[in-house]
Design a protein around this motif. Structure first.
Motif, PDB file in Angstrom:
ATOM      1  N   GLN A 149       0.829  -1.207   0.000  1.00 21.84           N
ATOM      2  CA  GLN A 149       0.000   0.000   0.000  1.00 21.84           C
ATOM      3  C   GLN A 149       0.864   1.258   0.000  1.00 21.84           C
ATOM      4  OE1 GLN A 149      -2.907  -0.136   3.160  1.00 21.84           O
ATOM      5  NE2 GLN A 149      -3.283  -2.314   2.850  1.00 21.84           N
ATOM      6  N   ASP A 150       1.973   1.217   0.747  1.00 21.25           N
ATOM      7  CA  ASP A 150       2.884   2.366   0.767  1.00 21.25           C
ATOM      8  C   ASP A 150       3.392   2.685  -0.635  1.00 21.25           C
ATOM      9  OD1 ASP A 150       2.558   2.199   3.453  1.00 21.25           O
ATOM     10  OD2 ASP A 150       4.503   1.293   3.859  1.00 21.25           O
ATOM     11  N   HIS A 151       3.877   1.651  -1.316  1.00 22.41           N
ATOM     12  CA  HIS A 151       4.479   1.866  -2.637  1.00 22.41           C
ATOM     13  C   HIS A 151       3.444   2.336  -3.648  1.00 22.41           C
ATOM     14  CE1 HIS A 151       7.705  -1.171  -1.203  1.00 22.41           C
ATOM     15  NE2 HIS A 151       8.110   0.064  -1.016  1.00 22.41           N
ATOM     16  N   GLN A 152       2.253   1.766  -3.570  1.00 20.04           N
ATOM     17  CA  GLN A 152       1.206   2.201  -4.493  1.00 20.04           C
ATOM     18  C   GLN A 152       0.862   3.673  -4.286  1.00 20.04           C
ATOM     19  OE1 GLN A 152      -1.724  -0.757  -3.404  1.00 20.04           O
ATOM     20  NE2 GLN A 152      -1.525  -1.769  -5.376  1.00 20.04           N
ATOM     21  N   THR A 153       0.733   4.082  -3.035  1.00 18.45           N
ATOM     22  CA  THR A 153       0.364   5.467  -2.744  1.00 18.45           C
ATOM     23  C   THR A 153       1.520   6.417  -3.002  1.00 18.45           C
ATOM     24  OG1 THR A 153      -1.141   4.644  -1.053  1.00 18.45           O
ATOM     25  CG2 THR A 153      -0.593   6.987  -0.975  1.00 18.45           C
ATOM     26  N   PHE A 154       2.706   5.989  -2.626  1.00 15.48           N
ATOM     27  CA  PHE A 154       3.864   6.870  -2.679  1.00 15.48           C
ATOM     28  C   PHE A 154       4.352   7.089  -4.104  1.00 15.48           C
ATOM     29  CE2 PHE A 154       8.227   8.068  -1.042  1.00 15.48           C
ATOM     30  CZ  PHE A 154       7.785   9.185  -0.360  1.00 15.48           C
ATOM     31  N   PHE A 155       4.246   6.068  -4.949  1.00 16.21           N
ATOM     32  CA  PHE A 155       4.822   6.152  -6.289  1.00 16.21           C
ATOM     33  C   PHE A 155       3.798   6.459  -7.378  1.00 16.21           C
ATOM     34  CE2 PHE A 155       8.140   2.933  -4.666  1.00 16.21           C
ATOM     35  CZ  PHE A 155       8.831   3.945  -4.035  1.00 16.21           C
TER      36      PHE A 155
END
Length: 532
Positions: A155-161
């Motif tokens: 979820q972090d990577h999806q939101t952050f990138f």
């Protein structure tokens, strides 16, 4: 004095072991006793007609005891026994109610209101999956990361990138699915598929550097390969209103490059990269890059620079962390620990500098009480998770994993910690009801930490859920008395015979001893003794 009570480690350790053994044995003896009582009730239910015997008066007594326990301890006696002892024996774990994305993306996650204090954060010092976590799996056969932790990272990577992109490009859509894949090989294949669509897909190279690279050197090479392309892409994206995603990728890659330099021994280079990153993107302070900087400066033993960083971030208006609190305690302990002696301190009292160090240790322990056991090597360390819960066991593992070496390097610092850290619990005897320097300790950390930490790790629980000895003794005595009264009421003659047999058996050794005394003493001795 109070804080130097641990001056004798061996006797203190033996006493603690004896107390824990007695507590453990008494707990399970009580369980055995309650089990025997339940079996006896089941067996005698029909012969004694217990269903007819249970009157409203007995139920009233039970309700009065339950009400008194609830008023005194704030919870039901039966519930406390079930939660504290029966659930761990049965292997039950509550479902985690901790939700939401990691807070380092935008500083504010949106968990459920009931557990807002149990928000998880991205671990600023998280390891590389391919070069570090996977190597541990190859050697031990154990998985150091839980699916819950990896799902939060996805979820972090999806939101952050890709979170603020108006329209997903084809390679970004592939990477969105790649982050959600559970199988590492499937994620790697999806990354290569995204690279085939666009050779400048930075998110795909990030995934390969994190998961496919088996060494830190290889991961650093992949990150460097995309840094210049990202800078060029960022300049172009300013005019296309897509700069947000490229900024996030650029910050992420630069930070990981600094961590690679730190792991490869180029510490001064890593410090410079972190300082430049903090100056270039000052609004991204929620990423906690200063914690990476503190650890690198401690490795350089640049304590003046560490103090300067703490002066900026150890502020009452900013959120705290174990790194902030314990690093502050380390600096103050280092100034006095080389000459500190518990015996001398108990005779002359603590100096001002020693008092400041002790207060800093108490402050750190109040914030996270799990850390000292890892620093003092009373509990074994594991690889830190990718997400941590502030004030929880996961944060303690992450802090001790990277900072234990710094405490060992400061001569006498661990000895001072060993002698004083337990004094914190005398300052805050009821941590869930009130705090001293911080808010009361959250009661949901155990559940969240069990989701973040692997199953083979014994999660540290604070405060320990132990029933008082008086409650256990009273419950056992009441149960025993009730059984005797019930049996005496139903079978008075049989119970009279049983009581005579029991007391005759109980006093048989005394009678045997008296007979032996009479055989040894002269026959006139007792007569003369009665006359006196």
């Amino acid at each position: 004095m109070e804080d130097t009570a641990g001056s004798n480690p061996q006797s203190l350790g033996f006493t603690e072991k004896l107390k824990s053994w007695l507590s453990w044995s008494w707990t399970y003896v009580c369980f055995i006793w309650f089990g025997m009582v339940l079996i006896m009730i089941y067996v005698l239910w029909s012969p004694l007609k217990l269903q007819e015997t249970l009157t409203s008066g007995e139920l009233r007594q039970l309700l009065i005891f339950e009400w008194w326990y609830f008023r005194k301890y704030g919870t039901s006696f039966i519930e406390q026994v079930s939660v504290s002892h029966l659930r761990p024996l049965l292997g039950g774990v509550e479902n985690s109610s901790t939700t939401g994305l990691f807070a380092s993306v935008n500083g504010e996650a949106e968990p459920r209101p009931s557990v807002s204090e149990c928000k998880v954060w991205r671990n600023p010092l998280n390891l590389f999956r391919g070069a570090e976590y996977n190597r541990y799996t190859w050697v031990t056969g154990k998985e150091p990361l839980t699916y819950y932790d990896m799902n939060l990272s996805a979820q972090d990577h999806q939101t952050f990138f890709t979170g603020d992109t108006p329209q997903l490009r084809p390679e970004d859509a592939v990477m969105q699915k790649a982050w959600r894949e559970r199988n590492p090989q499937a994620r790697i294949r999806a990354a290569y598929q995204a690279i085939e669509m666009n050779h400048e897909c930075a998110a795909a190279y990030v995934l390969l550097a994190e998961e496919e690279a088996t060494t830190i050197t290889e991961a650093e090479r992949l990150f460097k390969k995309k840094t210049f392309l990202l800078i060029k892409s960022f300049i172009c994206s300013v005019f296309l209103s897509t700069a947000g995603k490229d900024i996030n990728l650029l910050v992420y890659i630069k930070r990981r490059l600094a961590m690679c330099a730190r792991k490869l021994g180029r510490i001064k280079e890593a410090v410079k990269m972190m300082r430049d990153l903090m100056k270039e993107f000052p609004l991204l302070g929620m990423l906690n890059i200063h914690e990476n900087l503190l650890e690198a400066l401690l490795e350089l033993q640049a304590y003046a620079d560490v103090q300067a960083v703490l002066a900026k971030y150890d502020d009452i208006s900013l959120p705290k962390s174990a790194t902030i609190c314990y690093t502050s305690a380390l600096l103050k302990a280092r100034a006095v620990s080389d000459k500190f002696s518990p015996e001398a301190a108990s005779r002359r009292g603590l100096s001002t500098a020693e008092m400041n160090a002790v207060e800093a240790i108490h402050r750190a322990v109040e914030f996270n009480p799990h850390v000292p056991k890892y620093l003092l090597e009373m509990k074994s360390l594991i690889l830190p998770p990718e997400h941590i819960l502030k004030r929880g066991d996961s944060e303690a593992v992450a802090y001790a994993f990277f900072h234990l070496q710094h405490w060992k390097r400061a001569e006498g610092a661990l000895n001072l910690l060993h002698c004083t850290w337990e004094g914190t619990f005398r300052i805050i005897p009821y941590p869930l009801e009130k705090g001293h320097l911080f808010y009361p300790y959250p009661g949901c950390t155990e559940t969240a930490d069990r989701e973040l930490l692997p199953s083979f790790h014994e999660v540290s629980v604070y405060p320990k859920k132990e029933l008082p000895f008086f409650i256990l003794f009273t419950a056992g005595l009441c149960s025993f008395t009730a059984m005797l009264a019930m049996l005496t009421h139903q079978f008075p003659e049989l119970m009279g015979v049983f009581a005579k047999a029991f007391f005759s058996t109980l006093f048989a050794p005394l009678g045997f001893f008296a007979d032996k005394m009479e055989s040894f003493m002269p026959s006139s001795f007792w007569h003369q003794l009665t006359r006196i």
